[in-house]
Design a protein around this motif. Structure first.
Motif, PDB file in Angstrom:
ATOM      1  N   UNK A  33     -58.078 -71.187  75.563  1.00 31.81           N
ATOM      2  CA  UNK A  33     -56.674 -71.170  74.697  1.00 31.81           C
ATOM      3  C   UNK A  33     -56.143 -72.634  74.853  1.00 31.81           C
ATOM      4  N   UNK A  34     -55.268 -73.144  73.693  1.00 30.07           N
ATOM      5  CA  UNK A  34     -54.720 -74.306  74.111  1.00 30.07           C
ATOM      6  C   UNK A  34     -53.615 -74.604  74.685  1.00 30.07           C
ATOM      7  N   UNK A  35     -53.058 -72.950  74.992  1.00 28.41           N
ATOM      8  CA  UNK A  35     -52.077 -72.949  76.174  1.00 28.41           C
ATOM      9  C   UNK A  35     -52.447 -73.490  77.327  1.00 28.41           C
ATOM     10  N   UNK A  36     -53.769 -73.619  77.809  1.00 27.98           N
ATOM     11  CA  UNK A  36     -54.308 -73.890  78.922  1.00 27.98           C
ATOM     12  C   UNK A  36     -54.869 -75.350  78.885  1.00 27.98           C
ATOM     13  N   UNK A  37     -55.479 -75.687  77.873  1.00 26.43           N
ATOM     14  CA  UNK A  37     -56.265 -76.705  77.460  1.00 26.43           C
ATOM     15  C   UNK A  37     -55.932 -77.421  76.145  1.00 26.43           C
ATOM     16  N   UNK A  38     -55.329 -78.703  75.883  1.00 27.95           N
ATOM     17  CA  UNK A  38     -55.042 -78.886  74.319  1.00 27.95           C
ATOM     18  C   UNK A  38     -56.129 -79.443  73.852  1.00 27.95           C
ATOM     19  N   UNK A  39     -56.199 -79.384  72.576  1.00 25.63           N
ATOM     20  CA  UNK A  39     -57.483 -79.922  71.533  1.00 25.63           C
ATOM     21  C   UNK A  39     -57.749 -81.231  72.068  1.00 25.63           C
ATOM     22  N   UNK A  40     -58.909 -81.636  71.961  1.00 27.90           N
ATOM     23  CA  UNK A  40     -59.962 -80.818  71.338  1.00 27.90           C
ATOM     24  C   UNK A  40     -60.831 -80.078  72.051  1.00 27.90           C
ATOM     25  N   UNK A  41     -60.430 -79.973  73.526  1.00 30.34           N
ATOM     26  CA  UNK A  41     -61.113 -78.872  74.381  1.00 30.34           C
ATOM     27  C   UNK A  41     -60.762 -77.630  74.051  1.00 30.34           C
TER      28      UNK A  41
END
Length: 480
Positions: free
Chosen positions: A119-127
């Motif tokens: 989830x982007x709450x844990x890892x921002x884009x692009x990951x």
């Protein structure tokens, strides 16, 4: 980076010494008895002869009855009891193969596809927020070098148990052949008993007919007549009981042969010979090599000793070598590229330090198993020698009884012949002839019972000597 290695080696050596010391005070208490130390010469004096041999593999043929030979052959070919023993032997062999396989390196091949989206709450884009796939191909290997012989001892113990199970399967065949032969001997005795009862009934009927004539002539008061009628009925009841026993023994033989009751209907009256009973002069020193149960018990002892070795080896450190090599990539096209290589592995050392007494308890259990196996072996060996002595002494006593009974039968026969002569001369009556016939019938029945017991003693000796089965004892250590 060079200093930790000597330090680790010194620490491992100290812990190793401490681990070895923890086995102190735990040793087996039982001791194997040597067969040669069990004296039996005086008990078998006069019975053991240099010309006597160990039983042949088909020892029951010494009774000279083809019908018995066929029944034993049928039993050995299809009895369910043998299938049970054979299945146990195969299971023990499989367990030995598993223990042997544990000593070899393990190599495996793996392939997998894994997906992951963070989830982007844990890892921002692009990951984060993107579903990614990974293809992985691996080859992994593991091996325990077994420096202290733990795995080898487990394998040797399993081999010992497997060989014991194989010998016990042979012992089951010996027991089955002996049971068929004993039942067949009992059938022969039942036929003899029926014949004797029928002869006694005929004699009693003749007395009844004679008594009726005497009562009609006013020569008797009828007391003797009623007594003879009672004797005739009792003799016919004994004949019926003997027939019932014949039917039951035929059914038993059919079941031992692995067939239904109809097989028993085809069994005719046995025609048995009386084999000699003479054990070899080398008893008891070679009994171990001929008795399946003694040899199997000896293998159990060897297996238990290997169990002690395995328990002791558990106190030492274990070293496991493992390695994994493979390729991994997010795209299938990159899977075999130079940057997709995946490597992992190395040695692992473990040493028990604080294990709550588990290893010492395990070693105590292994030594107790050994003591139990030794005690069972000693008891089996003592029982084997006792069975040989019992069979020989029984045969010797029965031979003497048969000789006396034959002499008595001969004397009774002469007395009966004299009475017949007197009857022909008009000096003796038919009543005297029938009275002289009674001891003959009683002695015939007694001789039949003694011959049956003598044949049973012969079977007992054949079984006590191992029944001609070739077995191997663990007189040398198991090799790789």
């Amino acid at each position: 980076m060079s200093r930790p290695l000597p330090l680790a080696a010194a620490l491992a050596g100290a812990l190793l010494a401490a681990g070895c010391a923890s086995t102190a005070g735990i040793t087996p208490q039982a001791h194997l008895r040597e067969p040669a130390a069990l004296a039996a010469g005086r008990s078998l004096a006069g019975a053991s002869t240099p010309s006597a041999h160990w039983p042949s593999l088909q020892w029951w043929r010494d009774f000279g009855d083809p019908q018995l030979d066929a029944l034993v052959d049928e039993a050995l070919a299809g009895a369910p009891s043998l299938e049970i023993a054979d299945a146990r032997a195969r299971k023990a062999q499989a367990q030995a193969a598993l223990a042997d396989a544990a000593r070899t390196p393990i190599v495996g091949l793996g392939a997998q596809v894994q997906g992951l989206e963070l989830p982007q709450t844990l890892a921002p884009a692009p990951i984060g927020g993107k579903f990614n796939l990974a293809q992985v191909l691996t080859v992994d290997a593991a091996w325990n070098p077994d420096f202290w012989g733990e795995s080898r001892a487990k394998w040797q113990a399993a081999v010992g148990n497997a060989r014991a199970a194989e010998i016990e399967a042979q012992a089951a065949r010996l027991t089955l052949a002996a049971n068929v032969t004993r039942t067949y001997i009992a059938l022969a005795q039942a036929f003899d008993a029926r014949e004797a009862a029928e002869a006694e009934a005929a004699r009693a009927d003749a007395l009844v007919a004679l008594g009726e004539q005497r009562v009609r002539a006013g020569l008797d008061n009828g007391i003797a007549l009623e007594q003879n009628r009672g004797s005739a009925r009792a003799a016919r009841q004994q004949a019926q009981a003997a027939q019932q026993q014949i039917d039951a023994l035929r059914n038993a033989l059919a079941a031992l042969a692995g067939a239904g009751p109809d097989r028993g209907l085809a069994i005719t009256r046995p025609q048995l010979q009386l084999p000699d009973v003479a054990p070899p002069s080398i008893l008891p020193s070679d009994l171990l090599a001929h008795r399946p149960d003694v040899a199997a018990a000896r293998w159990r002892v060897d297996a238990a000793r290997r169990g002690i070795d395995s328990s002791k080896a558990a106190f030492y450190p274990t070293i496991n070598l493992s390695a994994l090599a493979g390729v991994a990539a997010g795209n299938l096209g990159d899977l075999f590229g130079s940057k997709s290589l995946l490597l992992y592995g190395g040695p692992a050392l473990s040493l028990p330090i604080f294990e709550g007494g588990r290893l010492r308890a395990q070693l105590r259990g292994s030594t107790a198993d050994y003591d139990l196996a030794v005690a069972s072996y000693n008891q089996t060996l003592l029982g084997a020698i006792r069975e040989v002595a019992d069979a020989v002494q029984a045969a010797r006593t029965l031979d003497a009884q048969i000789a006396e009974a034959r002499a008595a039968r001969e004397a009774a026969g002469k007395a009966h012949a004299l009475v017949l002569q007197r009857q022909r001369a008009g000096i003796a009556t038919q009543l005297d002839v029938l009275a002289a016939q009674r001891p003959l019938l009683q002695l015939d029945q007694q001789l039949a019972a003694l011959r049956a017991q003598r044949r049973i003693a012969a079977v007992d000796l054949e079984q006590a000597l191992g029944g001609g089965i070739a077995v191997r004892s663990p007189d040398s250590t198991v090799s790789d």
